[in-house]
Design an enzyme around this catalytic site. Structure first.
Site, mmCIF file in Angstrom:
data_model
loop_
_atom_site.group_PDB
_atom_site.id
_atom_site.type_symbol
_atom_site.label_atom_id
_atom_site.label_comp_id
_atom_site.label_asym_id
_atom_site.label_seq_id
_atom_site.Cartn_x
_atom_site.Cartn_y
_atom_site.Cartn_z
ATOM 1 C CG ASP A 126 6.586 -7.402 -14.874
ATOM 2 O OD1 ASP A 126 6.377 -8.678 -15.212
ATOM 3 O OD2 ASP A 126 5.891 -6.734 -14.224
ATOM 4 C CD GLU A 180 9.863 0.411 -11.822
ATOM 5 O OE1 GLU A 180 10.491 0.675 -10.606
ATOM 6 O OE2 GLU A 180 9.985 1.149 -12.247
ATOM 7 N NE ARG A 188 2.443 -1.258 -14.296
ATOM 8 C CZ ARG A 188 2.357 -2.296 -13.383
ATOM 9 N NH1 ARG A 188 2.900 -3.223 -13.812
ATOM 10 N NH2 ARG A 188 1.762 -2.208 -12.281
#
Length: 703
Positions: free
Chosen positions: A107, A111, A327
């Site tokens: 992603d 993270e 996100r």
């Protein structure tokens, strides 16, 4: 001649077999993503020369059994392979060894960058080779373009994630043992978690300390000819006047002649524009889904993840990602997306509804923004056109995201507004009305439309009659408890936490029984207040909102390369470690007394007490563990069961805390209802037990 032909045929056959062997040995490019559903979609776009596999999230992390951070050696993390990921790692190594080239396509956030960094280490890839691929949406053109420009891993992003992980580990593994020692095992504290809990408890204290004040309103209805309209008392002779009690209301009523004429002394007619809201960020999506769809934050993020990773639309389209990455804290929109939206709006509703003129031809390179707002990947895929391909939750969330994005690219809503002042004997009433003149963005986003409240045609000097008055007593209300949406908004406004942290934070404080949900609002428990008091007194920086926000800003500076992560962690941990040492020696055991239930154990005769479990309160024997008798706490609603005519109807909770109603004689009587029965429903013979929804209640859920 025959023999020569036979040899030639044999040679051709051998050549064909050799070609087949060579084609089988052609190495493919390996792409590693996080989830299997995403892998399937991406592999379809990249073609036969690529193989796409999933790491199933993180493959390395800090150990659970120990701190895993060498504080004396620049906070060096001691990563280990995550338990249960052995077969995944073995498979990835095998695939990487056989691959022509390995691409890391986790992603596009901190993270994801950290996952790629750990994969690079596990697979022994060259850190100088550009093998990191990022994309903000899973569509064919975006995926193919992303693989044209791979880059090396961004160490600043990795360090920012690593610093957050280490800080959270240092806080959690330092405070938790103290809480276990002084309160009970299984408790925890954290940077964002403690601030969130502190906000909930502070709000509860405000509510408890609140003293209501009396006030009155004097709403009236006037009429012109046969048309009536509502207004409210304003004041005397241009000055606004509050109505603190009934005496003040009566003094107003005495000054007016109810049967006399009232004059329209002022009419202020204006045109007002309402601009559309910007597209969703993670937090605004979570808030809006909570308030409009009644979605919990975890549910919102789960549905958004599915929409991002890909939905099979069939009809020759196949698997496609429907929204951009979920996100983000950005409201930016790429030029390509703006142009596509403009085209769609022009074709669907006309030029008057679009903020932008569509640009003809291909957009220049680099127009795609790396961190956009949450938007549909293809604006022409309307929610209604794919409703049969989506689950109910997916459809509701996609409709919300699609409508909000399209509306953000449309022209304002235009309203005709009117403010009217009505007077008699220097007593003033005010009436406000509005009517939509031009729908603008609400054409695509109907839920954002203001309700029309049109007044009759009024001009200064008109005379109207009083139809009725309605004096009402009110009391000021305390501030409302935090809903999930309100708490996320408060955390975001104060700079605490980041988009990816809100869902797990809210989940944690509920799982630890620090809070409970009542009418979709957070209520602190006794345990939550005890834990928060200990943390506030012993570790004031952890619960200090400004301090926590400043740490977040420093971690953001690490992400962009303006600061190094070790000094940031060190400046936090050194004073914090001294607080830990002091707390370990000074804090005393907190004794939590169980509340007596007012009845005795039916097995041993000892008093029963009320305890808090994972799913709420329950009765337990005070001699536990010698006696393990427990009972579910049920609340009778004062009605006899309509089915067996023997048991009482009681209120119960499912494991997901959903309220339902059933017979107290369950399982001997299986009457259940999602709706609360009343005397009327039972008397009419329309008991909710006949409702189809009740048939959906499984025996497992009602236990």
């Amino acid at each position: 001649m025959v023999e020569v032909k036979k040899k030639t045929t044999e040679k051709k056959s051998v050549a064909k077999k050799s070609t087949r062997r060579k084609s089988k040995k052609v190495k493919k490019n390996l792409v590693i993503v996080e989830s299997p559903s995403k892998a399937k979609t991406i592999e379809k776009y990249l073609g036969s020369t690529y193989k796409v596999v999933a790491s199933l999230g993180h493959i390395r992390d800090l150990p659970k059994s120990t701190l895993g951070v060498d504080v004396a050696n620049d906070y060096e993390p001691k990563y280990i392979n995550i338990r249960g990921k052995g077969d995944v790692i073995k498979g990835l190594r095998k695939e990487a060894k056989a691959a022509k080239k390995v691409y890391l396509a986790s992603d596009p956030d901190r993270e994801g960058e950290a996952i790629a960094w750990h994969l690079q280490h596990i697979l022994d890839l060259d850190p100088e080779q550009p093998n990191r691929v990022v994309f903000n949406e899973i569509t064919k053109d975006t995926i193919k373009n992303a693989f044209k420009t791979p880059r090396i891993i961004n160490q600043d992003l990795v360090d920012a994630q690593q610093a957050r992980r280490i800080l959270d580990r240092l806080v959690g593994y330092s405070i938790s043992p103290i809480l276990w020692k002084t309160v009970k095992r299984g408790l925890s504290a954290g940077r964002v978690q403690s601030v969130a809990l502190g906000l909930i408890i502070a709000r509860e204290r405000e509510i408890q300390a609140f003293e209501p004040e009396e006030y009155w309103t004097l709403d009236s209805e006037f009429k012109k000819a046969r048309k009536k309209f509502k207004s409210s008392f304003y004041g005397f002779d241009v000055k606004k006047q509050p109505l603190p009690d009934n005496d003040s209301v009566q003094s107003v009523l005495k000054r007016i002649d109810k049967n006399g004429d009232f004059n329209i002394v002022k009419v202020d007619a204006k045109e007002r524009k309402r601009n559309p809201q910007q597209p969703f960020t993670t937090s605004t999506m979570q808030q809006t889904a909570n308030t409009q769809l009644n979605f919990r934050t975890r549910k919102t993020m789960m549905a958004a993840q599915q929409l991002y990773e890909g939905i099979n639309l069939g009809r020759g389209v196949g698997q496609i990602g429907l929204i951009t990455y979920m996100r983000t804290d950005s409201t930016r929109i790429s030029s390509l997306a703006r142009n596509a939206a403009a085209h769609y709006i022009h074709e669907t509703w006309g030029e008057a509804y679009s903020q932008h003129k569509p640009i003809q031809g291909k957009m220049p390179e680099g127009a795609q923004d790396a961190h956009e707002a949450i938007r549909p990947t293809d604006v022409t895929i309307t929610p209604e056109s794919i409703k049969d391909k989506l689950s109910p939750d997916q459809f509701k969330l996609y409709s919300l995201i699609w409508s909000r994005f399209v509306a953000s690219q449309m022209t304002p809503e235009i309203l005709d507004t009117m403010a009217v002042t009505i007077e008699q004997n220097e007593v003033l009433f005010r009436a406000n009305g509005s009517k939509t003149k031009f729908q603008g963005f609400t054409k695509a986003y109907p839920s954002a439309k203001e309700k029309d409240n049109a007044l009759p045609d009024l001009t200064e000097g008109d005379v109207v009659k009083l139809a009725n008055t309605n004096p009402e007593q009110h009391f000021t209300l305390p501030p409302a408890r935090y809903s999930e949406a309100a708490l996320i908004k408060a955390l975001e406004e104060n700079g605490v936490g980041r988009p990816s942290t809100y869902a797990p934070t809210l989940d944690t404080i509920q799982r630890r029984n620090y809070v409970r949900i009542d009418a979709r609002k957070f209520v602190p428990t006794e345990l939550g207040e005890i834990v928060q008091t200990i943390v506030e007194e012993s570790f004031p920086d952890i619960t200090n909102m400004k301090f926590t926000a400043s740490v977040e800003r420093e971690l953001d500076e690490v992400e962009v390369g303006d600061k190094r992560w070790v000094p940031v962690v060190d400046s936090f941990f050194k004073p914090f470690s001294k607080e830990v040492e002091k707390a370990e020696t000074t804090l005393e055991k907190v004794i939590m007394h169980d509340e007596l239930a007012g009845m005795d154990c039916e097995i041993c005769g000892a008093p029963m007490v009320i305890k808090m479990g994972r799913y709420g309160k329950f009765y337990a024997c005070s001699r536990f563990p010698d006696c393990r008798n427990t009972q579910t706490i049920v609340k009778e609603i004062g009605l006899l069961c309509p089915k067996c005519k023997k048991g009482q109807i009681v209120e119960r909770k499912t494991k997901r805390q959903r309220t339902f109603y059933g017979c107290s004689r369950y399982p001997d009587c299986d009457f259940v209802s999602w709706e609360k029965p009343t005397d009327k429903t039972l008397a009419d013979g329309t008991t909710p037990s006949s409702d189809q929804k009740n048939k959906e209640t499984t025996s497992e859920e009602t236990k």
